[in-house]
Write an enzyme that holds these catalytic residues in place. Sequence first.
Site, PDB file in Angstrom:
ATOM      1  N   LYS A   1      24.835  23.176  52.515  1.00  0.00           N
ATOM      2  CA  LYS A   1      25.263  22.343  51.607  1.00  0.00           C
ATOM      3  C   LYS A   1      25.943  22.948  50.310  1.00  0.00           C
ATOM      4  O   LYS A   1      25.262  23.280  49.424  1.00  0.00           O
ATOM      5  CB  LYS A   1      24.260  21.436  51.150  1.00  0.00           C
ATOM      6  CG  LYS A   1      25.026  20.012  50.413  1.00  0.00           C
ATOM      7  CD  LYS A   1      23.781  19.021  50.117  1.00  0.00           C
ATOM      8  CE  LYS A   1      24.058  17.731  49.509  1.00  0.00           C
ATOM      9  NZ  LYS A   1      24.604  18.372  47.881  1.00  0.00           N
TER      10      LYS A   1
ATOM     11  N   ARG B   1      36.178  11.756  46.679  1.00  0.00           N
ATOM     12  CA  ARG B   1      35.337  10.780  47.458  1.00  0.00           C
ATOM     13  C   ARG B   1      35.312   9.516  46.411  1.00  0.00           C
ATOM     14  O   ARG B   1      35.166   8.436  47.158  1.00  0.00           O
ATOM     15  CB  ARG B   1      33.746  11.457  47.470  1.00  0.00           C
ATOM     16  CG  ARG B   1      32.932  10.364  48.043  1.00  0.00           C
ATOM     17  CD  ARG B   1      31.384  10.793  47.644  1.00  0.00           C
ATOM     18  NE  ARG B   1      31.114  12.285  47.793  1.00  0.00           N
ATOM     19  CZ  ARG B   1      30.490  12.587  49.016  1.00  0.00           C
ATOM     20  NH1 ARG B   1      30.253  11.718  49.850  1.00  0.00           N
ATOM     21  NH2 ARG B   1      29.907  13.772  49.446  1.00  0.00           N
TER      22      ARG B   1
ATOM     23  N   GLU C   1      15.152  14.289  39.966  1.00  0.00           N
ATOM     24  CA  GLU C   1      14.904  12.964  39.188  1.00  0.00           C
ATOM     25  C   GLU C   1      15.749  11.906  39.746  1.00  0.00           C
ATOM     26  O   GLU C   1      15.229  10.779  39.641  1.00  0.00           O
ATOM     27  CB  GLU C   1      15.259  13.517  37.723  1.00  0.00           C
ATOM     28  CG  GLU C   1      15.022  12.322  36.769  1.00  0.00           C
ATOM     29  CD  GLU C   1      15.329  12.680  35.235  1.00  0.00           C
ATOM     30  OE1 GLU C   1      15.045  11.964  34.465  1.00  0.00           O
ATOM     31  OE2 GLU C   1      15.699  13.927  34.838  1.00  0.00           O
TER      32      GLU C   1
ATOM     33  N   ASP D   1      18.773  16.716  40.298  1.00  0.00           N
ATOM     34  CA  ASP D   1      18.924  15.749  41.458  1.00  0.00           C
ATOM     35  C   ASP D   1      17.366  15.313  41.879  1.00  0.00           C
ATOM     36  O   ASP D   1      17.454  14.055  42.432  1.00  0.00           O
ATOM     37  CB  ASP D   1      19.255  16.810  42.738  1.00  0.00           C
ATOM     38  CG  ASP D   1      20.529  17.208  42.811  1.00  0.00           C
ATOM     39  OD1 ASP D   1      21.426  16.537  41.834  1.00  0.00           O
ATOM     40  OD2 ASP D   1      21.274  18.139  43.433  1.00  0.00           O
TER      41      ASP D   1
ATOM     42  N   LYS E   1      17.323  19.799  50.993  1.00  0.00           N
ATOM     43  CA  LYS E   1      17.442  20.206  49.641  1.00  0.00           C
ATOM     44  C   LYS E   1      16.505  21.425  49.284  1.00  0.00           C
ATOM     45  O   LYS E   1      15.461  21.121  49.566  1.00  0.00           O
ATOM     46  CB  LYS E   1      17.481  19.139  48.495  1.00  0.00           C
ATOM     47  CG  LYS E   1      18.543  17.998  48.663  1.00  0.00           C
ATOM     48  CD  LYS E   1      20.122  18.547  48.440  1.00  0.00           C
ATOM     49  CE  LYS E   1      20.469  18.912  47.164  1.00  0.00           C
ATOM     50  NZ  LYS E   1      20.297  17.612  46.320  1.00  0.00           N
TER      51      LYS E   1
ATOM     52  N   SER F   1      27.315   9.171  51.284  1.00  0.00           N
ATOM     53  CA  SER F   1      26.469   9.991  50.820  1.00  0.00           C
ATOM     54  C   SER F   1      25.482  10.509  51.788  1.00  0.00           C
ATOM     55  O   SER F   1      25.545   9.662  52.853  1.00  0.00           O
ATOM     56  CB  SER F   1      25.690   9.402  49.651  1.00  0.00           C
ATOM     57  OG  SER F   1      25.045  10.332  49.200  1.00  0.00           O
TER      58      SER F   1
END
Length: 427
Positions: A132, A153, A33, A31, A334, A80
């Site tokens: 999340k 999605r 990267e 993620d 995150k 997103s």
Amino acid sequence: MRARDRILELRELLRRANRAYYVDAELIMADTEFDGLLAELAALEAEHPEMDDPDSPTRRVGGEPVEGFETRAHAAPMLSIDNTYDADEVREWYGRVCRGLGIGGGTKHEDGGLFVEGAVGASPPPLYTDPKVDGVAIELVYENGRLTVGSTRGDGVTGEDVTANVLTIASIPKFIEGNDVPALLEVRGEVYMAKDAFDALNRKIEAEGKERYANPRNFTAGSLKQKDPRVTAERPLSILCYGIGEVTWGDDAPASWSEAKARLERWGFPCAGPDVFALLDDEPAVAEFVAGLQERRDDLVFEIDGAVVKVDQFDLQRRLGERSRSPRWARAYKFPPREGRTVIEDIEISVGRMGALTPVAVLRPVGIGGVTVTHASLHNRLEVERLDARVGDTVMVARRGDVIPKVVKVLKELRPEGAEPLVWPET
């Protein structure tokens, strides 16, 4: 490299990563990267408007629909959420939110809160924060209380119709009842497989001599896209609902997500429980709450890779608005990555006292889970042969809890010419 060439290169890299993640249920890029390359692309596109492309990954959410499934347009886009990786970035985002609303942000109190000079009596907006879940996002459409459509999605505008498979998931209500049930209700959630169920599944298939599944998220994505719903029905999938799309509320419409969540729970939708969500007054409290979630992540029944922080009140969400691919009123906070992409520089084999051979990959240093990883376990000869791991290979490495990092996937499409299979020593 010229800016034009770099833009085209980045778009292709990110499209491949998006397709792998959203369509093929595979992870070919960590993620962090992906987010770094996406930010680089966005900056280059801003500097070179002549390279504008409405199909750029900076303006799209996911991958294209999967072949073999009918498609369904989302009444409201399934956007997103932009990622944030530390408390300072959360503070900056919250400052922008407050300034955008004209009710706070920009100057820091001694206690860490934010306010706007001259905004007398204004209060920063409450923030709803919950985990999340690392699963597969879907939308559930209810008409007059009956579930009529379940879709993925997809690219955020159009998803795959997986209604037949969604109907097999026990935790998803098939009917909802009550005087306040809207004629149209779109509920959004994350489908996942509990960690203990996933571990039990892997133990079972290993005993049968079959290949282990890499992670619960990939298995969940594959389960939702089975052509035969009976296969999906045999897999213990669950859902955690996190939001809504289009809804025809009556006169008693909820004013916030926390109020809407309470209503969904009353109708039988699984949402974040009291131990994993909070309604908080400022961003220092958010940072403290997320840090606590990170400490407890291994104790939760589902995999999480961070927390989602969003302005709770719907009217403030509408005032803040959205960009082409993400809302301004939410951020994904995150955790440090548990997986990373790197290169095998060597494979060392040690011989135990009883003659057992233990291979270890020597890696190009990569940051995973807050530490720099330079070695990863390859377990044994069978695992090396299963992965077909070779010196020079680009690989995905996972680090979870206190377990030694391990190579979980070889990206064979990136294998350099001349990479030879491992030669095992004589024992």
